[in-house]
Structure formats: C-alpha cells, structure tokens
Design an enzyme around this catalytic site. Structure first.
Site, PDB file in Angstrom:
ATOM      1  N   GLY A   7      76.118  68.024  47.802  1.00  0.00           N
ATOM      2  CA  GLY A   7      75.583  68.638  46.594  1.00  0.00           C
ATOM      3  C   GLY A   7      74.070  68.624  46.670  1.00  0.00           C
ATOM      4  O   GLY A   7      73.457  67.565  46.588  1.00  0.00           O
ATOM      5  N   SER A   9      70.607  69.551  45.116  1.00  0.00           N
ATOM      6  CA  SER A   9      70.069  69.892  43.798  1.00  0.00           C
ATOM      7  C   SER A   9      68.676  70.487  43.830  1.00  0.00           C
ATOM      8  O   SER A   9      68.204  71.028  42.833  1.00  0.00           O
ATOM      9  CB  SER A   9      70.038  68.634  42.928  1.00  0.00           C
ATOM     10  OG  SER A   9      69.092  67.703  43.456  1.00  0.00           O
ATOM     11  N   GLY A  10      67.994  70.354  44.961  1.00  0.00           N
ATOM     12  CA  GLY A  10      66.582  70.716  45.031  1.00  0.00           C
ATOM     13  C   GLY A  10      65.681  69.506  44.958  1.00  0.00           C
ATOM     14  O   GLY A  10      64.475  69.599  45.184  1.00  0.00           O
ATOM     15  N   GLY A  11      66.263  68.340  44.634  1.00  0.00           N
ATOM     16  CA  GLY A  11      65.517  67.093  44.556  1.00  0.00           C
ATOM     17  C   GLY A  11      65.495  66.354  45.876  1.00  0.00           C
ATOM     18  O   GLY A  11      66.223  66.686  46.818  1.00  0.00           O
ATOM     19  N   SER A  14      69.044  64.241  47.176  1.00  0.00           N
ATOM     20  CA  SER A  14      70.100  65.006  47.846  1.00  0.00           C
ATOM     21  C   SER A  14      69.604  65.577  49.168  1.00  0.00           C
ATOM     22  O   SER A  14      70.375  65.696  50.134  1.00  0.00           O
ATOM     23  CB  SER A  14      70.625  66.123  46.937  1.00  0.00           C
ATOM     24  OG  SER A  14      69.597  67.031  46.589  1.00  0.00           O
ATOM     25  N   MET A  33      74.527  73.927  42.552  1.00  0.00           N
ATOM     26  CA  MET A  33      75.241  74.256  41.318  1.00  0.00           C
ATOM     27  C   MET A  33      74.284  74.781  40.258  1.00  0.00           C
ATOM     28  O   MET A  33      73.265  74.149  39.980  1.00  0.00           O
ATOM     29  CB  MET A  33      75.934  73.011  40.754  1.00  0.00           C
ATOM     30  CG  MET A  33      77.077  72.484  41.555  1.00  0.00           C
ATOM     31  SD  MET A  33      77.699  70.928  40.827  1.00  0.00           S
ATOM     32  CE  MET A  33      76.594  69.737  41.594  1.00  0.00           C
ATOM     33  N   CYS A 107      79.154  64.862  32.514  1.00  0.00           N
ATOM     34  CA  CYS A 107      78.802  65.840  33.546  1.00  0.00           C
ATOM     35  C   CYS A 107      79.322  65.392  34.912  1.00  0.00           C
ATOM     36  O   CYS A 107      79.851  66.198  35.685  1.00  0.00           O
ATOM     37  CB  CYS A 107      77.292  66.019  33.580  1.00  0.00           C
ATOM     38  SG  CYS A 107      76.723  67.199  34.810  1.00  0.00           S
ATOM     39  N   CYS A 205      71.448  66.227  31.515  1.00  0.00           N
ATOM     40  CA  CYS A 205      72.015  66.648  32.794  1.00  0.00           C
ATOM     41  C   CYS A 205      72.115  68.166  32.896  1.00  0.00           C
ATOM     42  O   CYS A 205      72.776  68.814  32.076  1.00  0.00           O
ATOM     43  CB  CYS A 205      73.403  66.018  32.944  1.00  0.00           C
ATOM     44  SG  CYS A 205      74.234  66.396  34.489  1.00  0.00           S
TER      45      CYS A 205
END
Length: 375
Positions: A7, A9-11, A14, A33, A107, A205
């Site tokens: 997954g 996330s752009g962070g 991850s 997502m 979430c 979230c």
C-alpha cells in the site's frame, strides 16, 4: 520469487517499506488508494485546500514518483464509496449520538485491511500484502499470528490496528517493525527517495487536516445549548454539545483566567437536554471512572486471562484492568485505581505486555456503580 503488494500512500513509511522489500528479493507491486472526494462528499466548510490541488492527488504524484524511482508498477484504486458507507457514515452517526469515535481504526478495519486486501488479492494475486505501519506480527509454532508492538514505541500503531480480526492479519508484512522513524528517514535519504523529508500525514484518516467544528457542520449543523456547572449554574452557551469531548479545555468560550485560577474542563454531556457540564478543575472527580462497558469486541486468541492492560486512547500508557466477559463480544473492565477521561465511542485496546489481544468500543462509563453523564 514471491510477490508482495504494498500500500503506497505517497508518504515516507510506505516508500521505505517498498524499498526494503525490493532489496529483500521480492517481486514488488504497489497500490495507491483514493478514498475521499471533497466535492462528492460535500466537504466544503473547514477545508483549507478546497481551492487548491487535492492533497490526495499530490500524494498520488509522490507515490508515482517513488514507484518510478524503485522501478515497480503502481496501480490506483478508488474506494470513495466504500469509505463513505463503511467508515464515514459510522463516524457521523457516532457524533450524532454524542460519542467520540476513532475513524482511523475503522478505516483500517474496513478499507486498508479489507477493501484494499480484497482488491489486491483478487486482481494482483500476491503471496503477501505489505503496509507501512509501525507494528509487528509474531507467529507461534502452529503458525498462529499475534499482533505485537514494534521496536519504535513512540510510533507504535498497534492501537489503530487493535480491532483487526486474525484473518485480516494473514499474509501481512510490516517491514518497519524493527526500525525507528529516524532510521526510516535515514534509509529514505540514503536511497534518494523524493519524499524522504515529507511530513507525516495528520488529521482524519484519508481526509486530512480540517477545522473540525466547521467540518462537522457540513453534516451535522450545530445546535446551540447551555454550558453549566454540575450544580446547575448557567455560565454561557455552546455551539453544539457533539463538538466537545470529556476533559476538553479549549474552545469553551469562557474567557481568560487570571494567574493561579484553573480554566474550565468538560466533565459531562447530556445529549437529550443539549447541555455541556464544566468545572474549573483538571482533576475534578467527575472526570474519573473505575469501570467501563466495552461492546463490539474483537479478540484474537484465548480468553483465559483476566488481569491484563488496556489503552483507552492513542499514546496513553497501558493501564492495569480486570476483565469480566458478559458474552462473546461484550465485556466490562474494572480499574479501581481510577482512570481519567475514559470516553464513550473511543476504542479500548487490550494488551498482554507487547501483544495486542484485541479491542472494543467504550459504551458506558461508571464510578462507584453510578453511570457517568458522558453522553
């Protein structure tokens, strides 16, 4: 070569997870997502980015850049409808009933470890799913899995994963289990990841930072009511009892206080009369309880132990409690040492040292067999 879907996330968390898995020899693919749409979801009041580029689109661009850096395929999936139906409507309904919910936990239950996993396993056929959470999985000799705290106790996210079922932890990898956040940043910098210095996400979230009062007004218009002392003395008006939580000090509109005088704290709420109760004492007895009813309990493993620890909110030190099971999904917890601001609607997570046993929703709170007026 075993395949893993991450997954993304752009962070940074991850991104480093994907990097570590690739270096470990896995065939890595990633999924981004998109779970919130401000226009579709009437997210106008309190939205600081309404006229800017959507933050989730900026996150997607970062995820895409990371995937190109790592040479892995990035898929994109839309769970906006699922998030609205399974997470956000519950969140709003809880506030409507004067509760204080935790959408991040729901979430994880419904989106990250259900909708996402279902999508990844059916479409991409991996052997494993990986997430950038700070958590650990431990397997016994029979390959039974337990959720455990990570090395970095300051970033421990087991509280947010506490309601997951055992089946949702099957074939999950947490590559950051043995790393500190400082080490994760260092790895990202050493490998030139474009988001190495990106700030951690905050707020709700997948929704992000909001002026919370204005944000809730999009869905639950404020209803003015009285702020009173417990003896019934009227002080002023509030903007809607659902906007306040037990132990809250800020935004009560009760003015400034001279040196040595304590400000007021929320010590009770009554939805039926739309009344908020406050007292000028951060240690007021009405803030404390010694028993709570916990419903909708998810439990991983045996129910033999009665003396364990509990966490009633994120970052709270573990508290000693005694369990009394009432049925398969309901229990009461006893804590004669008294605990402050145990709040209906929040999640109570249970621990046996570093092992997270499960969690449930705080329904009612008591002190000396008298129900606290918290809802």
């Amino acid at each position: 070569m075993k395949k893993v879907v991450v997954g993304l996330s752009g962070g940074v968390d991850s991104a480093v997870s994907a990097l570590l898995l690739k270096k470990a020899g896995y065939e890595v693919e990633a999924v981004f997502m998109r779970n919130w749409d401000s226009q579709l979801n009437f997210d106008f009041q309190g939205n600081p980015t309404l006229n800017d580029v959507c933050p989730q689109e900026l996150d997607y661009k970062d995820a895409l850049k990371v995937s190109l850096q790592l040479g892995i395929k990035l898929h994109r999936v839309n769970f906006i409808e699922e998030y609205w139906q399974k997470v956000f409507l519950y969140f709003i309904n809880a506030f409507k009933n004067n509760l204080t919910p935790n959408p991040d936990i729901l979430c994880n239950n419904e989106i990250k470890f259900k909708a996402f996993i279902n999508y990844a396993t059916s479409k991409l056929k991996p052997q494993y799913i990986a997430m950038g959470h700070y958590a650990r999985l431990i397997y016994d000799k029979n390959q039974k899995v337990s959720l455990a705290c990570p090395l970095d106790k300051n970033k421990d996210q087991t509280y947010f994963l506490s309601q997951l079922k055992t089946s949702q932890l099957k074939n999950i990898l947490f590559p950051l289990a043995d790393l500190t956040k400082k080490e994760v940043r260092k790895i990202a910098l050493e490998n030139g990841l474009i988001n190495a210095c990106k700030k951690d996400s905050t707020g709700i979230c997948f929704i992000g930072e909001r002026n919370f009062f204005q944000f809730l007004n999009n869905y639950l218009p404020a209803q003015k009511g009285s702020i009173k002392r417990l003896d019934g003395t009227f002080l002023t008006y509030h903007k809607g009892v659902i906007h306040y939580t037990i132990g809250q000090r800020k935004n009560l509109g009760l003015g400034n206080f001279s040196s040595g005088q304590e400000p007021f704290f929320v010590v009770g709420k009554n939805l039926k009369t739309n009344t908020l109760y406050v007292e000028p004492n951060s240690q007021h007895p009405h803030l404390y309880s010694d028993r709570a009813l916990i419903i909708d309990v998810t439990w991983r493993g045996e129910k033999t132990k009665t003396q364990i620890q509990a966490k009633m909110r994120y970052r709270q030190p573990n508290q000693k409690v005694t369990l009394n099971w009432l049925d398969a999904n309901t229990l009461e917890i006893l804590y004669p040492q008294k605990i402050k601001a145990v709040t209906p609607g929040q999640i109570c997570a249970f621990y046996d040292d570093d092992i997270c046993l499960g969690a449930g929703v705080i329904k009612e709170v008591y002190f000396q067999n008298q129900k606290r007026l918290y809802t």
